[in-house]
Motif scaffolding. Structure first.
Motif, PDB file in Angstrom:
ATOM      1  N   MET A 161      21.228 -31.343  -2.127  1.00 57.63           N
ATOM      2  CA  MET A 161      21.527 -32.619  -1.833  1.00 57.63           C
ATOM      3  C   MET A 161      21.281 -33.271  -4.152  1.00 57.63           C
ATOM      4  O   MET A 161      20.574 -32.196  -4.409  1.00 57.63           O
ATOM      5  CB  MET A 161      20.361 -33.053  -1.813  1.00 57.63           C
ATOM      6  CG  MET A 161      21.038 -34.814  -1.595  1.00 57.63           C
ATOM      7  SD  MET A 161      19.441 -35.403  -0.792  1.00 57.63           S
ATOM      8  CE  MET A 161      20.008 -34.678   1.669  1.00 57.63           C
ATOM      9  N   ASP A 221      22.348 -30.120   7.890  1.00 55.11           N
ATOM     10  CA  ASP A 221      23.630 -29.161   7.737  1.00 55.11           C
ATOM     11  C   ASP A 221      23.972 -28.356   9.051  1.00 55.11           C
ATOM     12  O   ASP A 221      24.392 -27.458   9.322  1.00 55.11           O
ATOM     13  CB  ASP A 221      22.622 -28.390   6.618  1.00 55.11           C
ATOM     14  CG  ASP A 221      22.374 -28.926   5.731  1.00 55.11           C
ATOM     15  OD1 ASP A 221      22.212 -29.631   5.253  1.00 55.11           O
ATOM     16  OD2 ASP A 221      21.168 -28.278   5.255  1.00 55.11           O
ATOM     17  N   SER A 266      20.625 -25.933   9.964  1.00 55.66           N
ATOM     18  CA  SER A 266      18.701 -26.025   9.357  1.00 55.66           C
ATOM     19  C   SER A 266      18.220 -26.715   9.403  1.00 55.66           C
ATOM     20  O   SER A 266      18.125 -27.389  10.557  1.00 55.66           O
ATOM     21  CB  SER A 266      19.614 -26.585   7.820  1.00 55.66           C
ATOM     22  OG  SER A 266      19.859 -27.318   7.514  1.00 55.66           O
ATOM     23  N   PHE A 270      12.026 -30.703   0.715  1.00 53.42           N
ATOM     24  CA  PHE A 270      12.614 -29.924   1.305  1.00 53.42           C
ATOM     25  C   PHE A 270      11.639 -29.174   1.793  1.00 53.42           C
ATOM     26  O   PHE A 270      11.129 -28.676   1.327  1.00 53.42           O
ATOM     27  CB  PHE A 270      13.583 -29.469   1.129  1.00 53.42           C
ATOM     28  CG  PHE A 270      15.324 -30.347   0.797  1.00 53.42           C
ATOM     29  CD1 PHE A 270      15.435 -30.964   2.011  1.00 53.42           C
ATOM     30  CD2 PHE A 270      15.797 -30.352  -0.344  1.00 53.42           C
ATOM     31  CE1 PHE A 270      16.688 -31.655   1.569  1.00 53.42           C
ATOM     32  CE2 PHE A 270      16.913 -30.898  -0.279  1.00 53.42           C
ATOM     33  CZ  PHE A 270      17.479 -31.710   0.806  1.00 53.42           C
ATOM     34  N   MET A 281      11.952 -25.903   4.224  1.00 52.00           N
ATOM     35  CA  MET A 281      12.663 -25.722   5.360  1.00 52.00           C
ATOM     36  C   MET A 281      12.577 -23.869   5.610  1.00 52.00           C
ATOM     37  O   MET A 281      12.710 -23.092   4.600  1.00 52.00           O
ATOM     38  CB  MET A 281      13.938 -25.887   5.059  1.00 52.00           C
ATOM     39  CG  MET A 281      14.771 -27.056   4.786  1.00 52.00           C
ATOM     40  SD  MET A 281      15.957 -28.089   3.611  1.00 52.00           S
ATOM     41  CE  MET A 281      17.328 -27.566   5.542  1.00 52.00           C
ATOM     42  N   TRP A 291      18.236 -23.186   3.807  1.00 48.09           N
ATOM     43  CA  TRP A 291      19.398 -24.546   3.415  1.00 48.09           C
ATOM     44  C   TRP A 291      21.009 -24.311   4.045  1.00 48.09           C
ATOM     45  O   TRP A 291      20.953 -23.311   5.699  1.00 48.09           O
ATOM     46  CB  TRP A 291      19.930 -24.534   1.655  1.00 48.09           C
ATOM     47  CG  TRP A 291      18.879 -25.361   1.592  1.00 48.09           C
ATOM     48  CD1 TRP A 291      17.944 -25.793   1.892  1.00 48.09           C
ATOM     49  CD2 TRP A 291      18.709 -25.998  -0.355  1.00 48.09           C
ATOM     50  NE1 TRP A 291      16.995 -25.977   1.117  1.00 48.09           N
ATOM     51  CE2 TRP A 291      17.662 -26.542  -0.481  1.00 48.09           C
ATOM     52  CE3 TRP A 291      20.458 -26.202  -0.719  1.00 48.09           C
ATOM     53  CZ2 TRP A 291      17.336 -26.799  -0.953  1.00 48.09           C
ATOM     54  CZ3 TRP A 291      19.290 -26.273  -2.033  1.00 48.09           C
ATOM     55  CH2 TRP A 291      18.605 -27.299  -1.976  1.00 48.09           C
ATOM     56  N   ALA A 292      21.591 -25.188   4.299  1.00 46.01           N
ATOM     57  CA  ALA A 292      22.637 -25.639   4.838  1.00 46.01           C
ATOM     58  C   ALA A 292      23.901 -23.834   5.476  1.00 46.01           C
ATOM     59  O   ALA A 292      23.891 -23.360   4.348  1.00 46.01           O
ATOM     60  CB  ALA A 292      23.932 -26.484   4.335  1.00 46.01           C
ATOM     61  N   ILE A 304      25.150 -23.187  -3.297  1.00 46.66           N
ATOM     62  CA  ILE A 304      24.427 -22.733  -2.277  1.00 46.66           C
ATOM     63  C   ILE A 304      25.535 -23.343  -1.211  1.00 46.66           C
ATOM     64  O   ILE A 304      26.539 -23.990  -1.650  1.00 46.66           O
ATOM     65  CB  ILE A 304      23.913 -24.205  -1.988  1.00 46.66           C
ATOM     66  CG1 ILE A 304      25.045 -25.601  -2.633  1.00 46.66           C
ATOM     67  CG2 ILE A 304      21.950 -23.808  -3.308  1.00 46.66           C
ATOM     68  CD1 ILE A 304      23.429 -27.043  -2.392  1.00 46.66           C
ATOM     69  N   ASP A 305      25.208 -23.669   0.094  1.00 43.10           N
ATOM     70  CA  ASP A 305      26.285 -24.677   0.880  1.00 43.10           C
ATOM     71  C   ASP A 305      27.805 -23.672   1.641  1.00 43.10           C
ATOM     72  O   ASP A 305      29.199 -24.033   1.588  1.00 43.10           O
ATOM     73  CB  ASP A 305      26.604 -25.772   0.432  1.00 43.10           C
ATOM     74  CG  ASP A 305      25.472 -26.722   0.789  1.00 43.10           C
ATOM     75  OD1 ASP A 305      24.477 -26.377   0.809  1.00 43.10           O
ATOM     76  OD2 ASP A 305      25.625 -27.994   0.387  1.00 43.10           O
ATOM     77  N   GLU A 339      29.084 -31.495  -2.179  1.00 47.29           N
ATOM     78  CA  GLU A 339      27.726 -30.147  -2.129  1.00 47.29           C
ATOM     79  C   GLU A 339      28.727 -30.160  -0.517  1.00 47.29           C
ATOM     80  O   GLU A 339      29.578 -31.114  -0.155  1.00 47.29           O
ATOM     81  CB  GLU A 339      26.796 -29.745  -2.229  1.00 47.29           C
ATOM     82  CG  GLU A 339      26.048 -31.270  -1.089  1.00 47.29           C
ATOM     83  CD  GLU A 339      24.159 -31.052  -1.134  1.00 47.29           C
ATOM     84  OE1 GLU A 339      23.861 -30.863  -2.242  1.00 47.29           O
ATOM     85  OE2 GLU A 339      24.279 -32.212  -0.721  1.00 47.29           O
ATOM     86  N   HIS A 389      26.003 -34.260   5.693  1.00 50.38           N
ATOM     87  CA  HIS A 389      26.861 -33.199   5.652  1.00 50.38           C
ATOM     88  C   HIS A 389      27.857 -32.284   6.475  1.00 50.38           C
ATOM     89  O   HIS A 389      27.810 -32.478   7.404  1.00 50.38           O
ATOM     90  CB  HIS A 389      25.566 -31.671   5.142  1.00 50.38           C
ATOM     91  CG  HIS A 389      26.340 -30.154   4.940  1.00 50.38           C
ATOM     92  ND1 HIS A 389      25.552 -29.638   3.701  1.00 50.38           N
ATOM     93  CD2 HIS A 389      27.054 -29.999   5.813  1.00 50.38           C
ATOM     94  CE1 HIS A 389      25.928 -28.402   4.178  1.00 50.38           C
ATOM     95  NE2 HIS A 389      26.662 -28.242   5.288  1.00 50.38           N
ATOM     96  N   PHE A 404      24.631 -35.445   9.604  1.00 49.20           N
ATOM     97  CA  PHE A 404      22.719 -35.608   9.685  1.00 49.20           C
ATOM     98  C   PHE A 404      22.501 -37.554   9.639  1.00 49.20           C
ATOM     99  O   PHE A 404      23.197 -38.201   8.153  1.00 49.20           O
ATOM    100  CB  PHE A 404      22.048 -35.620   9.246  1.00 49.20           C
ATOM    101  CG  PHE A 404      21.403 -34.841   7.972  1.00 49.20           C
ATOM    102  CD1 PHE A 404      21.819 -36.237   6.862  1.00 49.20           C
ATOM    103  CD2 PHE A 404      22.648 -33.563   7.815  1.00 49.20           C
ATOM    104  CE1 PHE A 404      21.053 -35.379   5.811  1.00 49.20           C
ATOM    105  CE2 PHE A 404      22.430 -33.635   5.887  1.00 49.20           C
ATOM    106  CZ  PHE A 404      21.829 -34.124   5.139  1.00 49.20           C
ATOM    107  N   ARG A 406      15.437 -34.835   8.927  1.00 47.63           N
ATOM    108  CA  ARG A 406      15.774 -34.846   9.147  1.00 47.63           C
ATOM    109  C   ARG A 406      17.353 -34.810  10.418  1.00 47.63           C
ATOM    110  O   ARG A 406      16.910 -34.074  10.883  1.00 47.63           O
ATOM    111  CB  ARG A 406      17.815 -34.687   8.220  1.00 47.63           C
ATOM    112  CG  ARG A 406      17.580 -35.213   6.352  1.00 47.63           C
ATOM    113  CD  ARG A 406      18.340 -34.174   5.417  1.00 47.63           C
ATOM    114  NE  ARG A 406      17.586 -32.696   5.739  1.00 47.63           N
ATOM    115  CZ  ARG A 406      17.768 -31.672   5.101  1.00 47.63           C
ATOM    116  NH1 ARG A 406      18.731 -31.853   4.263  1.00 47.63           N
ATOM    117  NH2 ARG A 406      17.787 -30.946   4.690  1.00 47.63           N
TER     118      ARG A 406
HETATM  119  O1  FUB Z   1      19.799 -29.069   3.745  1.00 47.38           O
HETATM  120  C1  FUB Z   1      19.081 -28.453   2.053  1.00 47.38           C
HETATM  121  C2  FUB Z   1      20.103 -29.203   1.589  1.00 47.38           C
HETATM  122  O2  FUB Z   1      20.943 -30.260   1.589  1.00 47.38           O
HETATM  123  C3  FUB Z   1      22.149 -28.595   1.405  1.00 47.38           C
HETATM  124  O3  FUB Z   1      22.110 -26.806   1.702  1.00 47.38           O
HETATM  125  C4  FUB Z   1      22.761 -29.554   1.401  1.00 47.38           C
HETATM  126  O4  FUB Z   1      23.993 -29.806   1.919  1.00 47.38           O
HETATM  127  C5  FUB Z   1      21.928 -31.279   1.572  1.00 47.38           C
HETATM  128  O5  FUB Z   1      22.122 -30.955   2.990  1.00 47.38           O
END
Ligand code: FUB
Length: 455
Positions: free
Chosen positions: A1, A43, A58, A67, A69, A105-106, A160-161, A209, A262, A277, A293
């Motif tokens: 994000m 995600d 996630s 975050f 996670m 993450w995602a 990422i992602d 992203e 996402h 989300f 989320r």
């Molecule tokens: O959930 C962590 C990060 O936030 C994800 O990798 C992004 O896409 C955003 O949703």
């Protein structure tokens, strides 16, 4: 994000909070969105396999401020409204060489040749820290095992992602990235790649992203979290999997109720769905914005030329049910359309599934569109465990206070991990109804429920 406060000014957060509270007050009993209420999810990555939609997410920890996670989760459905919780399918310990205290993450899971591949972004020690990893399982629920013992795509800023798309010619592509979309060509083994990491040709307008690439009716689509203000879901189209990508619009505009979004997109039983989300459950708990989320779903419509119609922000109603729910086969108790006062817990051991715990007087589970048939049901069986006497499970139709078709007076099984099947008579259950399992008893843990069925 992207940096949260750059995208979402404090004023929007406060306005968002006011609207969020207004929008949720008094409606929670009827809501079907967000998809999961027992924990925070983000995600979304839906996968269609064997007539079932598997939803990988996630997971924002309950104590998250920014975050926090640690693992990835899986839910499944055959009707898009009742979702079975399969728990955690991998966590940071799956990748022991990566940072272990945050950044799960995602994710996305892809099935190929009977194996299931989990692609995730992960942090590695040092800087830059973002890398992409892959794990493999023999079934959709895992447990997924690290495929390589090191990243699939080594660390770089913004890696990422990940999302994977397999084209009709069998070539698989792995896309990822913030604030650019990059891709590599995966080899047939799905755990290695050939050639260089390539920056996608033509970054679509407001791409941030969360890329999600797929093909439909000959068109290639790149949907993504789009920034300019609060994140919405943008999309671009191409006639090749590698672009150039032409921006086509927003599937969903950004909204002050949320600082992120996402996309995950899928077709199922003749309809199209987009997942993303919101922060609805966070706003129900606190007036402070936290990264807590909740995955939501909406039905999506394509125009004849393949473009996608713009959707309003996530509503509380969710989507219409794709079919009806069969109560005569054994039902996992963690199959939930909506709930209050319920927690889900792993049975223990690998792949052992999930049971639910009713934690407060008045807790309920709603299962939508249950088809009792024209003959109806006469008996209800439940696999329960409880250390106390006096808990009841009243089965009601269509609302928490609707017609009661039976009450199971749960007898103590001796302990909360001693399971027994108990039953009660049922009267007046015919046709299709939303079913509410309503739990009464003294406050505190009331009863654990593993599975149930009607006869
Ligand atoms: O959930 C962590 C990060 O936030 C994800 O990798 C992004 O896409 C955003 O949703």
């Amino acid at each position: 994000m992207n940096k949260l406060m750059n995208k979402l000014k404090i004023g929007e957060l406060v306005a968002g909070f006011t609207v969020a509270v207004a929008a949720t007050m008094g409606t929670a009993c009827h809501a079907d969105n967000p998809v999961v209420q027992t924990c925070f999810t983000a995600d979304p990555a839906p996968m269609l396999y064997s007539n079932t939609v598997y939803l990988y997410t996630s997971h924002d920890e309950d104590d998250a401020k920014g975050f926090h996670m640690l693992d990835w989760k899986c839910y499944s459905t055959t009707d898009m409204v009742n979702w079975t919780d399969h728990g955690s399918i991998a966590n940071l310990a799956t990748f022991p060489w990566a940072r272990q205290d945050n950044d799960a993450w995602a994710p996305q899971v892809i099935e190929r040749d009977g194996k299931f591949y989990l692609y995730i972004p992960i942090s590695v020690p040092g800087w830059p820290k973002n890398a992409i990893a892959v794990a493999v399982a023999d079934n959709p629920f895992g447990p997924f095992k690290d495929a390589l013992g090191h990243p699939l795509v080594d660390k770089a800023n913004g890696y990422i992602d990940p999302t994977v798309f397999v084209d009709d010619d069998g070539q698989a592509y792995l896309y990822f990235g913030n604030p650019n979309a990059w891709y590599v060509k995966l080899n047939r083994d799905m755990i290695s790649y050939s050639g260089e990491v390539v920056k996608a040709d033509g970054k679509p307008r407001n791409y941030q992203e969360g890329p999600w690439v797929y093909k439909r009716n000959g068109h290639y689509y790149l949907a993504y979290a789009s920034t300019c203000c609060p994140e919405g879901i943008g999309y671009a189209m191409s006639d090749k999997p590698t672009g150039p990508w032409e921006f086509k619009g927003n599937i969903m505009d950004g909204n002050g109720l949320s600082s992120g979004n996402h996309p995950g997109i899928i077709d199922f039983k003749g309809k199209s769905y987009v997942f993303g989300f919101n922060y609805k459950l966070n706003w129900e708990l606190t007036d402070v914005h936290r990264e807590r989320r909740s995955v939501c779903v909406a039905e999506m419509t394509y125009n004849p030329d393949g473009t996608i119609q713009n959707l309003p922000w996530w509503n509380n109603d969710g989507v219409s049910q794709a079919g009806v729910f069969n109560p005569f086969a054994q039902v996992e108790a963690a199959t939930i359309c909506y709930e209050k006062g319920i927690t889900t817990k792993p049975r223990g051991g690998e792949n052992q599934g999930i049971y639910v715990s009713a934690t407060e007087n008045g807790a309920y589970i709603k299962v939508k569109g249950v088809d009792f048939g024209s003959k109806g049901a006469t008996n209800f069986l439940a696999r329960v465990a409880t250390g106390t006497d006096g808990t009841t499970i009243t089965l009601r139709l269509d609302s928490e206070t609707g017609n009661a078709i039976g009450t199971l007076k749960v007898k103590s099984t001796g302990a909360f991990d001693k399971w027994e099947t108990q039953s009660c008579a049922i009267k007046g259950a015919r046709g299709v109804h939303d079913l509410y399992l309503k739990f009464f008893g003294s406050n505190g843990p009331l009863v654990n429920l593993d599975y149930w069925k009607f006869e």
